[in-house]
Design a protein around this motif. Structure first.
Motif, PDB file in Angstrom:
ATOM      1  N   ILE A  54       0.507  -0.991   0.169  1.00  0.00           N
ATOM      2  CA  ILE A  54      -0.552  -0.057   0.520  1.00  0.00           C
ATOM      3  C   ILE A  54       1.073   1.116   0.014  1.00  0.00           C
ATOM      4  O   ILE A  54       0.472   1.871  -0.369  1.00  0.00           O
ATOM      5  N   GLY A  55       2.179   1.155   0.840  1.00  0.00           N
ATOM      6  CA  GLY A  55       2.700   2.365   1.366  1.00  0.00           C
ATOM      7  C   GLY A  55       3.703   2.485  -0.214  1.00  0.00           C
ATOM      8  O   GLY A  55       4.968   3.221  -0.590  1.00  0.00           O
ATOM      9  N   LEU A  56       4.343   1.968  -1.136  1.00  0.00           N
ATOM     10  CA  LEU A  56       4.503   1.789  -3.030  1.00  0.00           C
ATOM     11  C   LEU A  56       6.261   1.594  -2.539  1.00  0.00           C
ATOM     12  O   LEU A  56       6.896   1.586  -3.085  1.00  0.00           O
ATOM     13  N   LEU A  57       5.807   0.827  -1.251  1.00  0.00           N
ATOM     14  CA  LEU A  57       8.325   0.574  -0.877  1.00  0.00           C
ATOM     15  C   LEU A  57       7.969  -0.866  -2.303  1.00  0.00           C
ATOM     16  O   LEU A  57       9.123  -0.979  -1.884  1.00  0.00           O
ATOM     17  N   ASP A  71      -2.850   4.589 -11.615  1.00  0.00           N
ATOM     18  CA  ASP A  71      -2.037   3.004 -11.854  1.00  0.00           C
ATOM     19  C   ASP A  71      -0.731   3.019 -11.712  1.00  0.00           C
ATOM     20  O   ASP A  71       0.449   3.084 -12.494  1.00  0.00           O
ATOM     21  N   THR A  72      -0.143   2.471 -10.408  1.00  0.00           N
ATOM     22  CA  THR A  72       1.059   2.129 -10.045  1.00  0.00           C
ATOM     23  C   THR A  72       1.784   1.528 -10.465  1.00  0.00           C
ATOM     24  O   THR A  72       3.148   1.388 -10.246  1.00  0.00           O
ATOM     25  N   ARG A  80       7.702   6.337  -9.444  1.00  0.00           N
ATOM     26  CA  ARG A  80       6.272   5.874  -8.157  1.00  0.00           C
ATOM     27  C   ARG A  80       6.896   6.536  -6.593  1.00  0.00           C
ATOM     28  O   ARG A  80       6.024   6.680  -6.000  1.00  0.00           O
ATOM     29  N   SER A  81       8.284   6.989  -6.464  1.00  0.00           N
ATOM     30  CA  SER A  81       8.643   8.023  -5.588  1.00  0.00           C
ATOM     31  C   SER A  81       8.302   8.521  -5.677  1.00  0.00           C
ATOM     32  O   SER A  81       7.488   9.146  -4.449  1.00  0.00           O
ATOM     33  N   ALA A  82       8.117   9.641  -6.199  1.00  0.00           N
ATOM     34  CA  ALA A  82       7.011  11.217  -6.160  1.00  0.00           C
ATOM     35  C   ALA A  82       5.853  10.744  -5.669  1.00  0.00           C
ATOM     36  O   ALA A  82       5.447  11.255  -5.531  1.00  0.00           O
ATOM     37  N   LEU A  83       5.400   9.275  -6.514  1.00  0.00           N
ATOM     38  CA  LEU A  83       3.754   9.677  -6.545  1.00  0.00           C
ATOM     39  C   LEU A  83       3.095   9.451  -4.936  1.00  0.00           C
ATOM     40  O   LEU A  83       2.825  10.021  -4.463  1.00  0.00           O
ATOM     41  N   ARG A  84       4.348   8.412  -3.937  1.00  0.00           N
ATOM     42  CA  ARG A  84       4.493   8.076  -2.786  1.00  0.00           C
ATOM     43  C   ARG A  84       4.708   9.520  -2.200  1.00  0.00           C
ATOM     44  O   ARG A  84       3.997   9.809  -1.130  1.00  0.00           O
ATOM     45  N   TYR A 113      11.941  16.877  -1.223  1.00  0.00           N
ATOM     46  CA  TYR A 113      11.624  16.187  -2.035  1.00  0.00           C
ATOM     47  C   TYR A 113      10.382  16.490  -2.413  1.00  0.00           C
ATOM     48  O   TYR A 113      10.237  16.752  -3.790  1.00  0.00           O
ATOM     49  N   GLN A 114       9.575  17.865  -2.327  1.00  0.00           N
ATOM     50  CA  GLN A 114       8.634  18.348  -2.843  1.00  0.00           C
ATOM     51  C   GLN A 114       9.026  19.180  -3.481  1.00  0.00           C
ATOM     52  O   GLN A 114       7.899  20.000  -4.730  1.00  0.00           O
ATOM     53  N   ARG A 115      10.453  19.738  -2.843  1.00  0.00           N
ATOM     54  CA  ARG A 115      10.701  21.173  -4.018  1.00  0.00           C
ATOM     55  C   ARG A 115       9.966  21.765  -3.354  1.00  0.00           C
ATOM     56  O   ARG A 115       9.784  23.306  -3.920  1.00  0.00           O
TER      57      ARG A 115
END
Length: 231
Positions: A54-57, A71-72, A80-84, A113-115
């Motif tokens: 669920i956490g995209l890890l 759709d991940t 994927r990291s940016a979406l997380r 990391y979101q600048r």
């Protein structure tokens, strides 16, 4: 109408071997905005694997996982990291706060990391800390905070990016009973304000706070479940 926050379609997670380990068997799940789910199960049942998925890890070994309609499985690692980072906040049992950074600086790290510009980071961190009752401790170091206050810093850090989903992994595991109850009260307040929560726990007192309970046993995710029966 907004899409569900989470949609799992026969999603499964198998770790490569040898031998391969089927950590989470194919499952379907829909979580809508504003829900408060608790996930229970004995040690080794697949709770951590579910959280990682669920956490995209981790990426599903089969099936599909849609987060806020995305759709991940169609994303590369960077996307994927940016979406997380944009959509998911994490709260862990061990707090994971930086001991030599103030409460405000700890919360700001979620925005780096979101600048987000530095000045805005500070303003948003103070707002998040105020939301969790620490508006008067923004410049305090974690070494001067209680366990409950450190967990509130961690919750503020999870919230500061305004995610659509907050995942909590045993968030009261290192807290005494009274402090744990205060943290759970805070999570309920945040949920009442519209935050979507999924809390992984082995504690019946925590699981019964959710408006919906899932149980994992031997990699099988199911509902409904009796909150007090975790084995």
């Amino acid at each position: 109408m907004k899409p569900p926050v989470i949609e799992l379609h026969r999603a499964a997670l198998t770790y490569p071997g040898p031998p391969p380990v089927a950590a989470l068997l194919p499952c379907d799940l829909t979580v809508r905005q504003g829900e408060f789910l608790t996930v229970v199960g004995p040690s080794g049942s697949g709770k951590s694997s579910f959280l990682n998925l669920i956490g995209l890890l981790d990426v599903p070994s089969q099936g599909r996982y849609l987060l806020d309609g995305v759709d991940t499985g169609q994303l590369n690692d960077a996307d994927r990291s940016a979406l997380r980072g944009r959509h998911i906040g994490f709260v862990f049992q061990a707090f994971h706060v930086l001991p030599h950074r103030t409460a405000r600086e700890n919360v700001e790290t979620a925005l780096v990391y979101q600048r987000v510009p530095r000045r805005e980071r500070g303003e948003r961190a103070r707002t998040a800390l105020d939301a969790v009752g620490l508006g008067n401790r923004t410049e305090a170091l974690p070494t001067t905070l209680s366990g409950g206050e450190r967990q509130r810093v961690a919750i503020a850090r999870a919230l500061v990016g305004q995610p659509s989903l907050v995942l909590c992994d045993e968030p009261t595991g290192n807290l005494d009973t009274a402090t744990a109850a205060q943290v759970l009260d805070l999570l309920e307040e945040l949920n009442a304000g519209g935050v979507t929560l999924i809390v992984i726990t082995h504690d019946p007192a925590v699981s019964e706070r959710g408006t919906r309970v899932l149980r994992i046993r031997d990699g099988v995710l199911g509902e409904p479940a009796e909150p007090a029966v975790l084995s």
